[in-house]
Design a protein around this motif. Structure first.
Motif, PDB file in Angstrom:
ATOM      1  N   LYS A 125       0.834  -1.198   0.000  1.00 45.25           N
ATOM      2  CA  LYS A 125       0.000   0.000   0.000  1.00 45.25           C
ATOM      3  C   LYS A 125       0.871   1.252   0.000  1.00 45.25           C
ATOM      4  O   LYS A 125       1.792   1.371   0.800  1.00 45.25           O
ATOM      5  CB  LYS A 125      -0.876  -0.025   1.260  1.00 45.25           C
ATOM      6  CG  LYS A 125      -1.961   1.028   1.263  1.00 45.25           C
ATOM      7  CD  LYS A 125      -2.782   0.891   2.545  1.00 45.25           C
ATOM      8  CE  LYS A 125      -3.556   2.141   2.850  1.00 45.25           C
ATOM      9  NZ  LYS A 125      -4.790   2.281   2.133  1.00 45.25           N
ATOM     10  N   ARG A 126       0.574   2.174  -0.910  1.00 48.20           N
ATOM     11  CA  ARG A 126       1.303   3.449  -0.920  1.00 48.20           C
ATOM     12  C   ARG A 126       0.562   4.430  -0.022  1.00 48.20           C
ATOM     13  O   ARG A 126      -0.614   4.719  -0.226  1.00 48.20           O
ATOM     14  CB  ARG A 126       1.377   4.019  -2.338  1.00 48.20           C
ATOM     15  CG  ARG A 126       2.501   3.381  -3.132  1.00 48.20           C
ATOM     16  CD  ARG A 126       2.970   4.254  -4.280  1.00 48.20           C
ATOM     17  NE  ARG A 126       4.214   3.669  -4.782  1.00 48.20           N
ATOM     18  CZ  ARG A 126       5.361   4.324  -4.888  1.00 48.20           C
ATOM     19  NH1 ARG A 126       5.440   5.595  -4.568  1.00 48.20           N
ATOM     20  NH2 ARG A 126       6.444   3.719  -5.331  1.00 48.20           N
ATOM     21  N   ALA A 127       1.218   4.889   1.014  1.00 50.42           N
ATOM     22  CA  ALA A 127       0.612   5.898   1.884  1.00 50.42           C
ATOM     23  C   ALA A 127       1.734   6.796   2.363  1.00 50.42           C
ATOM     24  O   ALA A 127       2.908   6.400   2.354  1.00 50.42           O
ATOM     25  CB  ALA A 127      -0.090   5.221   3.061  1.00 50.42           C
ATOM     26  N   ASP A 128       1.372   8.010   2.752  1.00 49.47           N
ATOM     27  CA  ASP A 128       2.410   9.004   3.067  1.00 49.47           C
ATOM     28  C   ASP A 128       3.152   8.728   4.366  1.00 49.47           C
ATOM     29  O   ASP A 128       4.338   8.978   4.481  1.00 49.47           O
ATOM     30  CB  ASP A 128       1.774  10.397   3.145  1.00 49.47           C
ATOM     31  CG  ASP A 128       1.465  10.939   1.757  1.00 49.47           C
ATOM     32  OD1 ASP A 128       2.034  10.401   0.781  1.00 49.47           O
ATOM     33  OD2 ASP A 128       0.654  11.875   1.651  1.00 49.47           O
ATOM     34  N   GLN A 172       9.821   4.153   7.103  1.00 52.60           N
ATOM     35  CA  GLN A 172       8.670   5.005   6.768  1.00 52.60           C
ATOM     36  C   GLN A 172       8.491   6.112   7.806  1.00 52.60           C
ATOM     37  O   GLN A 172       8.717   5.901   8.997  1.00 52.60           O
ATOM     38  CB  GLN A 172       7.398   4.152   6.703  1.00 52.60           C
ATOM     39  CG  GLN A 172       7.451   3.037   5.670  1.00 52.60           C
ATOM     40  CD  GLN A 172       7.447   3.551   4.233  1.00 52.60           C
ATOM     41  OE1 GLN A 172       6.806   4.550   3.930  1.00 52.60           O
ATOM     42  NE2 GLN A 172       8.175   2.882   3.358  1.00 52.60           N
ATOM     43  N   PRO A 173       8.063   7.292   7.352  1.00 49.18           N
ATOM     44  CA  PRO A 173       7.972   8.423   8.272  1.00 49.18           C
ATOM     45  C   PRO A 173       6.722   8.425   9.160  1.00 49.18           C
ATOM     46  O   PRO A 173       5.733   7.765   8.872  1.00 49.18           O
ATOM     47  CB  PRO A 173       7.941   9.628   7.325  1.00 49.18           C
ATOM     48  CG  PRO A 173       7.391   9.104   6.044  1.00 49.18           C
ATOM     49  CD  PRO A 173       7.798   7.657   5.953  1.00 49.18           C
ATOM     50  N   VAL A 174       6.820   9.214  10.204  1.00 53.15           N
ATOM     51  CA  VAL A 174       5.705   9.439  11.135  1.00 53.15           C
ATOM     52  C   VAL A 174       5.291  10.901  10.960  1.00 53.15           C
ATOM     53  O   VAL A 174       6.153  11.779  10.926  1.00 53.15           O
ATOM     54  CB  VAL A 174       6.175   9.194  12.595  1.00 53.15           C
ATOM     55  CG1 VAL A 174       5.045   9.446  13.588  1.00 53.15           C
ATOM     56  CG2 VAL A 174       6.720   7.772  12.751  1.00 53.15           C
ATOM     57  N   ILE A 187       7.922  15.046   6.150  1.00 52.39           N
ATOM     58  CA  ILE A 187       6.819  15.897   6.628  1.00 52.39           C
ATOM     59  C   ILE A 187       6.718  17.139   5.741  1.00 52.39           C
ATOM     60  O   ILE A 187       5.641  17.528   5.297  1.00 52.39           O
ATOM     61  CB  ILE A 187       7.032  16.271   8.116  1.00 52.39           C
ATOM     62  CG1 ILE A 187       6.821  15.035   8.995  1.00 52.39           C
ATOM     63  CG2 ILE A 187       6.098  17.413   8.540  1.00 52.39           C
ATOM     64  CD1 ILE A 187       7.206  15.208  10.460  1.00 52.39           C
ATOM     65  N   LYS A 188       7.854  17.733   5.453  1.00 56.53           N
ATOM     66  CA  LYS A 188       7.866  18.937   4.615  1.00 56.53           C
ATOM     67  C   LYS A 188       7.240  18.653   3.248  1.00 56.53           C
ATOM     68  O   LYS A 188       6.482  19.449   2.718  1.00 56.53           O
ATOM     69  CB  LYS A 188       9.302  19.428   4.447  1.00 56.53           C
ATOM     70  CG  LYS A 188       9.420  20.738   3.671  1.00 56.53           C
ATOM     71  CD  LYS A 188      10.856  21.200   3.620  1.00 56.53           C
ATOM     72  CE  LYS A 188      11.024  22.330   2.626  1.00 56.53           C
ATOM     73  NZ  LYS A 188      10.820  23.648   3.206  1.00 56.53           N
ATOM     74  N   LYS A 189       7.554  17.497   2.694  1.00 60.28           N
ATOM     75  CA  LYS A 189       7.081  17.174   1.348  1.00 60.28           C
ATOM     76  C   LYS A 189       5.647  16.664   1.348  1.00 60.28           C
ATOM     77  O   LYS A 189       4.946  16.790   0.350  1.00 60.28           O
ATOM     78  CB  LYS A 189       7.993  16.097   0.707  1.00 60.28           C
ATOM     79  CG  LYS A 189       9.365  16.603   0.366  1.00 60.28           C
ATOM     80  CD  LYS A 189       9.299  17.549  -0.815  1.00 60.28           C
ATOM     81  CE  LYS A 189      10.353  18.621  -0.714  1.00 60.28           C
ATOM     82  NZ  LYS A 189      10.282  19.655  -1.728  1.00 60.28           N
ATOM     83  N   ARG A 190       5.202  16.037   2.452  1.00 59.58           N
ATOM     84  CA  ARG A 190       3.932  15.308   2.384  1.00 59.58           C
ATOM     85  C   ARG A 190       2.825  15.812   3.301  1.00 59.58           C
ATOM     86  O   ARG A 190       1.667  15.457   3.094  1.00 59.58           O
ATOM     87  CB  ARG A 190       4.172  13.820   2.719  1.00 59.58           C
ATOM     88  CG  ARG A 190       5.053  13.128   1.725  1.00 59.58           C
ATOM     89  CD  ARG A 190       5.247  11.673   2.103  1.00 59.58           C
ATOM     90  NE  ARG A 190       6.157  11.020   1.160  1.00 59.58           N
ATOM     91  CZ  ARG A 190       6.609   9.787   1.302  1.00 59.58           C
ATOM     92  NH1 ARG A 190       6.226   9.049   2.328  1.00 59.58           N
ATOM     93  NH2 ARG A 190       7.438   9.274   0.415  1.00 59.58           N
ATOM     94  N   GLU A 191       3.177  16.551   4.339  1.00 59.45           N
ATOM     95  CA  GLU A 191       2.119  16.895   5.299  1.00 59.45           C
ATOM     96  C   GLU A 191       1.640  18.317   5.064  1.00 59.45           C
ATOM     97  O   GLU A 191       2.451  19.244   4.959  1.00 59.45           O
ATOM     98  CB  GLU A 191       2.628  16.720   6.747  1.00 59.45           C
ATOM     99  CG  GLU A 191       1.495  16.748   7.759  1.00 59.45           C
ATOM    100  CD  GLU A 191       1.878  16.085   9.095  1.00 59.45           C
ATOM    101  OE1 GLU A 191       2.978  15.510   9.198  1.00 59.45           O
ATOM    102  OE2 GLU A 191       1.044  16.158  10.018  1.00 59.45           O
ATOM    103  N   GLN A 192       0.328  18.461   5.035  1.00 62.86           N
ATOM    104  CA  GLN A 192      -0.247  19.770   4.761  1.00 62.86           C
ATOM    105  C   GLN A 192       0.191  20.794   5.802  1.00 62.86           C
ATOM    106  O   GLN A 192       0.185  20.505   7.006  1.00 62.86           O
ATOM    107  CB  GLN A 192      -1.768  19.637   4.772  1.00 62.86           C
ATOM    108  CG  GLN A 192      -2.393  20.431   3.677  1.00 62.86           C
ATOM    109  CD  GLN A 192      -3.896  20.471   3.805  1.00 62.86           C
ATOM    110  OE1 GLN A 192      -4.490  19.696   4.536  1.00 62.86           O
ATOM    111  NE2 GLN A 192      -4.504  21.380   3.096  1.00 62.86           N
ATOM    112  N   GLY A 193       0.565  21.971   5.307  1.00 63.49           N
ATOM    113  CA  GLY A 193       0.916  23.064   6.216  1.00 63.49           C
ATOM    114  C   GLY A 193       2.399  23.143   6.535  1.00 63.49           C
ATOM    115  O   GLY A 193       2.833  24.028   7.262  1.00 63.49           O
ATOM    116  N   TYR A 194       3.201  22.225   5.996  1.00 64.86           N
ATOM    117  CA  TYR A 194       4.627  22.212   6.352  1.00 64.86           C
ATOM    118  C   TYR A 194       5.562  22.557   5.192  1.00 64.86           C
ATOM    119  O   TYR A 194       6.772  22.623   5.379  1.00 64.86           O
ATOM    120  CB  TYR A 194       5.006  20.855   6.972  1.00 64.86           C
ATOM    121  CG  TYR A 194       4.440  20.767   8.367  1.00 64.86           C
ATOM    122  CD1 TYR A 194       5.157  21.258   9.461  1.00 64.86           C
ATOM    123  CD2 TYR A 194       3.158  20.302   8.580  1.00 64.86           C
ATOM    124  CE1 TYR A 194       4.614  21.251  10.723  1.00 64.86           C
ATOM    125  CE2 TYR A 194       2.598  20.298   9.854  1.00 64.86           C
ATOM    126  CZ  TYR A 194       3.336  20.772  10.910  1.00 64.86           C
ATOM    127  OH  TYR A 194       2.788  20.777  12.167  1.00 64.86           O
TER     128      TYR A 194
END
Ligand code: PLP
Length: 459
Positions: free
Chosen positions: A152-155, A192-194, A227-234
């Motif tokens: 599964k591809r997930a952020d 994988q990131p948190v 986080i910078k690349k994938r999480e909204q607001g960062y």
């Protein structure tokens, strides 16, 4: 123009030759090593992807720091530089140097662990688990379902499952859980990131139950870049700002500086609790050394301080994450089953899907690891039932949830042509996968058996 090619953000000042061997030579070398690449001489390895730990190339400024090191036993100038650099990322009050990550773990769990205690984590790294279990405590992995699904591809597949954590606290009792851990990025779960959101939610739940939250922070900068690349607001925050926010939710951290501090040795414990810090320092004096060097020389402390500054450089982080992704994407395009999306420091081959004909009792991951060496002199590591397998009372293997082969990429060491060569070798092994054999263990130690186990191919 916005160039598409991401280049290594450094020039090479000093090089180290690598030794080429023939397949015939490697067959003998591997047999003599008990079919365990941990036992090979590093000189017999062409591209060494055993680990990204302690294998980084240091910068000119880090080498300059080596000369600057103050080797005073107590109160060394280099310690204060180190303390300031660690404080800059963690903002924690008590910074305790250790010779590597597991030394920080050993000290921490010797104090807070013991029979009847439980330590949840997204996924415990093997040394963390071993240090917890050594005290008689239970180490529990509470990864999300997405994190366990290799396809599964997930952020943020490193996230802790909040519902599982809630249930775990209820079942075991908050009073029996001295600390909750989050490993960033989640090494054993595929690098994988948190997400910040997950860190925040775990913190809220822990706070409600009076459980301190600790980060296993080895790859904090790689996590921040995701986080910078994938999480909204960062997107508009700097990597350093994100790192600081990550640590702001934590009450403490253990760190192996051998990863994101870009050094060959080092680690630390960072704490906010004064009483715990005092106990840790007292134990440190017995096991590691005086609190201003803690098992490290002054020059090591200098190199860590400089590395912690360099690792949050976004050109470095972009190159780092993109080069691992490049490898991962090429393998996926050719149909090789890997944990998707690619993690931060390594590519993990899904050995169960790569070798569906080899049962887990015959260690499919070990089979791939051996073949990568035989085919191209590449050293990778099994992260599956060799590393995490246990036996039931009847001596039957209780396999690991996943059977993986990790190809960890040392920091700033290999160039794109090394990676292209690696891709060629993996594809060749994949093409010939029907010829691979399973393995049986002929020797194993009672703990952390993967380091010293010996094997024999099953005919
Ligand atoms: C997530 C994690 N925690 C802890 C450690 C242990 O660190 P060290 O090898 O410095 O003892 C490692 C090392 O690979 C790791 O990846």
């Amino acid at each position: 123009m916005n160039p598409k090619t991401i280049i290594e953000p450094f020039k090479i000042k000093s090089v180290e030759p690598i030794r080429f061997t023939t397949r015939e030579e490697r067959e003998i070398l591997l047999k003599n090593a008990g079919y365990n690449p941990f036992k090979l001489h590093a000189d017999d390895v062409l591209i060494d992807l055993l680990t990204d730990s302690g294998t980084a190339a240091m910068s000119a400024k880090q080498w300059a720091g080596i000369m600057e090191g103050d080797e005073s036993y107590a109160g060394s100038r280099s310690f204060y530089k180190f303390e300031k650099a660690v404080n800059n990322i963690t903002n924690m009050k008590y910074i305790i140097p250790t010779h590597q990550g597991r030394a920080a773990e050993k000290i921490l769990f010797s104090i807070v662990g013991g029979p009847g205690k439980y330590f949840p984590n997204n996924t415990h790294f093997d040394t963390t688990r071993a240090n917890i279990e050594f005290t008689g405590s239970i180490a529990e992995d509470l990864l999300t379902e997405a994190g366990m699904n290799t396809q599964k591809r997930a952020d943020f597949k490193g996230n802790m499952d909040i519902k599982k954590l809630e249930l775990f606290i209820k079942e075991k009792g908050a009073e029996n859980i001295p600390l909750c851990f989050l490993t960033v990025t989640n090494n054993s779960g595929g690098g994988q990131p948190v997400s910040i959101q997950n860190i925040r939610e775990v913190k809220e739940l822990c706070s409600k139950n009076n459980i301190p939250l600790f980060l296993d922070a080895c790859r904090f900068a790689e996590n921040a870049y995701f986080i910078k690349k994938r999480e909204q607001g960062y997107q508009d925050k700097s990597a350093l700002e994100i790192v600081q926010e990550m640590f702001s939710y934590a009450d403490g951290a253990t760190m192996s500086a051998k990863k994101d501090a870009l050094v060959n040795i080092g680690g630390f414990l960072a704490l906010n609790d004064e009483e715990l810090a005092m106990k840790c320092r007292n134990l440190l004096i017995v096991t590691e050394g005086f609190p201003t060097y803690g098992g490290l020389s002054g020059r090591d402390l200098e190199a860590v301080a400089q590395g912690l500054e360099e690792v949050v450089d976004e050109h470095y982080l972009e190159y780092r994450i993109k080069s691992v992704e490049y490898l991962g994407n090429k393998l996926v395009e050719a149909g090789v089953p890997i944990i998707e999306p690619p993690g931060g420091h390594a590519i993990y081959i899904d050995a169960k899907r790569f070798l569906p004909n080899i049962p887990v009792e015959q260690y499919p991951g070990q089979s791939i690891v051996c073949e990568l060496y035989l085919e191209g002199g590449i050293r990778a590591v099994e992260i599956g039932s060799v590393m995490f397998g246990k036996y039931d009372k009847k001596g039957k293997l209780i396999p690991s949830i996943m059977e993986l082969v990790r190809m960890a990429i040392p920091r700033r060491v290999y160039t794109q042509s090394h990676i292209d060569y690696l891709i060629e070798i993996v594809l060749e092994v994949f093409k010939n996968r029907d010829r691979l054999r399973g393995y049986e263990i002929t020797y194993e130690a009672p703990m952390l058996r993967h380091f010293t186990a010996e094997f024999k191919p099953i005919n």
